[in-house]
Design an enzyme around this catalytic site. Structure first.
Site, PDB file in Angstrom:
ATOM      1  N   LYS A   1      -7.456   8.107  -0.999  1.00 25.67           N
ATOM      2  CA  LYS A   1      -8.747   8.481  -0.393  1.00 25.67           C
ATOM      3  C   LYS A   1      -9.324   9.764  -1.015  1.00 25.67           C
ATOM      4  O   LYS A   1      -9.615  10.740  -0.314  1.00 25.67           O
ATOM      5  CB  LYS A   1      -8.603   8.674   1.119  1.00 25.67           C
ATOM      6  CG  LYS A   1      -8.087   7.455   1.886  1.00 25.67           C
ATOM      7  CD  LYS A   1      -8.021   7.753   3.377  1.00 25.67           C
ATOM      8  CE  LYS A   1      -7.524   6.577   4.179  1.00 25.67           C
ATOM      9  NZ  LYS A   1      -6.067   6.357   4.001  1.00 25.67           N
TER      10      LYS A   1
ATOM     11  N   THR B   1     -10.290   3.433  10.742  1.00 27.01           N
ATOM     12  CA  THR B   1     -10.167   2.543  11.903  1.00 27.01           C
ATOM     13  C   THR B   1      -9.659   3.268  13.139  1.00 27.01           C
ATOM     14  O   THR B   1      -9.590   2.684  14.215  1.00 27.01           O
ATOM     15  CB  THR B   1      -9.242   1.349  11.580  1.00 27.01           C
ATOM     16  OG1 THR B   1      -8.040   1.818  10.977  1.00 27.01           O
ATOM     17  CG2 THR B   1      -9.923   0.383  10.635  1.00 27.01           C
TER      18      THR B   1
ATOM     19  N   ASP C   1      -3.445   4.311  -1.986  1.00 28.53           N
ATOM     20  CA  ASP C   1      -4.402   4.719  -0.954  1.00 28.53           C
ATOM     21  C   ASP C   1      -4.388   6.235  -0.774  1.00 28.53           C
ATOM     22  O   ASP C   1      -3.766   6.762   0.141  1.00 28.53           O
ATOM     23  CB  ASP C   1      -4.035   3.999   0.354  1.00 28.53           C
ATOM     24  CG  ASP C   1      -4.894   4.406   1.532  1.00 28.53           C
ATOM     25  OD1 ASP C   1      -6.049   4.801   1.312  1.00 28.53           O
ATOM     26  OD2 ASP C   1      -4.404   4.322   2.680  1.00 28.53           O
TER      27      ASP C   1
ATOM     28  N   ARG D   1       2.936  -1.084  10.587  1.00 30.16           N
ATOM     29  CA  ARG D   1       4.029  -1.031  11.550  1.00 30.16           C
ATOM     30  C   ARG D   1       4.447  -2.377  12.137  1.00 30.16           C
ATOM     31  O   ARG D   1       5.647  -2.586  12.381  1.00 30.16           O
ATOM     32  CB  ARG D   1       3.671  -0.028  12.650  1.00 30.16           C
ATOM     33  CG  ARG D   1       3.824   1.412  12.189  1.00 30.16           C
ATOM     34  CD  ARG D   1       3.160   2.417  13.105  1.00 30.16           C
ATOM     35  NE  ARG D   1       1.702   2.409  12.954  1.00 30.16           N
ATOM     36  CZ  ARG D   1       0.905   3.374  13.392  1.00 30.16           C
ATOM     37  NH1 ARG D   1       1.412   4.423  14.018  1.00 30.16           N
ATOM     38  NH2 ARG D   1      -0.396   3.304  13.212  1.00 30.16           N
TER      39      ARG D   1
ATOM     40  N   ASP E   1     -13.693  14.908  -3.177  1.00 29.22           N
ATOM     41  CA  ASP E   1     -13.827  16.254  -3.732  1.00 29.22           C
ATOM     42  C   ASP E   1     -15.097  16.271  -4.568  1.00 29.22           C
ATOM     43  O   ASP E   1     -15.871  15.306  -4.576  1.00 29.22           O
ATOM     44  CB  ASP E   1     -12.591  16.606  -4.571  1.00 29.22           C
ATOM     45  CG  ASP E   1     -12.239  18.091  -4.525  1.00 29.22           C
ATOM     46  OD1 ASP E   1     -13.161  18.911  -4.752  1.00 29.22           O
ATOM     47  OD2 ASP E   1     -11.070  18.425  -4.267  1.00 29.22           O
TER      48      ASP E   1
ATOM     49  N   LYS F   1       0.845  -1.198   0.000  1.00 31.83           N
ATOM     50  CA  LYS F   1       0.000   0.000   0.000  1.00 31.83           C
ATOM     51  C   LYS F   1       0.876   1.242   0.000  1.00 31.83           C
ATOM     52  O   LYS F   1       1.734   1.398   0.865  1.00 31.83           O
ATOM     53  CB  LYS F   1      -0.920   0.020   1.221  1.00 31.83           C
ATOM     54  CG  LYS F   1      -1.853   1.254   1.257  1.00 31.83           C
ATOM     55  CD  LYS F   1      -2.842   1.173   2.409  1.00 31.83           C
ATOM     56  CE  LYS F   1      -2.255   1.603   3.738  1.00 31.83           C
ATOM     57  NZ  LYS F   1      -2.045   3.084   3.799  1.00 31.83           N
TER      58      LYS F   1
END
Length: 230
Positions: free
Chosen positions: A60, A117, A58, A209, A63, A31
């Site tokens: 997002k 999340t 990614d 991570r 608009d 990603k």
């Protein structure tokens, strides 16, 4: 689309991405988010694709419909595997996104973010002023996404079971907030383990991570992959 765990490349430079990818000798699904793309641009996308990896870009998008349509026309030319928008932009915006994407690429999957999340019930009610449960809010956005013709949504694993029941197994449920047992929660709030996510109906998981900041990223990835695919 490949069912491999999606590794979030949350780095700030191409050098760090390349050093990370050099450790692996197999095709990955990665990603590329805003942190990385805004600092490295399309050149890094091509470099990652040339290595044989799949990419979830990614960004997002959120608009007015015309702007999102034009932006998707540009992203389609990058030959990534998965892109996304914010469902909060509405049905017309999501339809415009698909229209822009399909002008140049018929194969890229497109999904919509429902609720991040990191969002808590308190934030949903008090900051967004959405006076429902998180589950109801996510389901509402997911239904809108399906009506607009997108391939699926980004949600937490905790909502995946409900979305499968209401919208079907083929509707993609890409779920961040994945943490192996005992891993740090960081800024994620609605989380599960890879095994739990699979049981709940996630079609794809995103892990950052716990892999990228691990002392042994390859070993950490293999353990998560085994947990997910096993």
């Amino acid at each position: 689309m490949k069912q491999l765990p999606i590794i979030a490349l949350d780095f700030e430079s191409a050098d760090k991405v390349n050093a990370f990818l050099d450790q692996f000798n197999e095709p990955l699904f990665v990603k590329v988010g805003m942190e990385l793309f805004y600092q490295t641009g399309p050149d890094l996308i091509k470099s990652i694709k040339d290595r044989g990896h799949s990419i979830f870009l990614d960004l997002k998008l959120h608009d007015i419909p015309n702007t999102v349509n034009k932006a998707m026309q540009g992203l389609a030319k990058l030959d990534v595997d998965l892109v996304n928008v914010h469902a909060a932009g509405g049905k017309t915006m999501m339809e415009a996104a698909i229209e822009g994407l399909r002008q140049h690429n018929k194969d890229i999957k497109i999904i919509a973010v429902t609720q991040l999340t990191s969002t808590t019930q308190e934030q949903l009610n008090n900051e967004q002023n959405i006076q429902t449960t998180i589950e109801e809010a996510v389901l509402n956005y997911a239904r809108l996404t399906q009506q607009a013709g997108l391939d699926g949504v980004v949600c937490s694993p905790l909502e995946a079971e409900l979305l499968t029941k209401e919208l079907g197994e083929d509707f993609m449920k890409v779920t961040p907030g994945i943490r192996p047992q005992g891993a740090a929660q960081n800024d994620q709030k609605r989380i599960t383990t890879p095994e739990q996510a699979k049981k709940l109906g996630s079609t794809h998981i995103v892990v950052g991570r716990p892999i990228t900041q691990s002392d042994n990223p390859v070993e950490s990835y293999q353990k998560i992959k085994e947990s997910w695919l096993g």
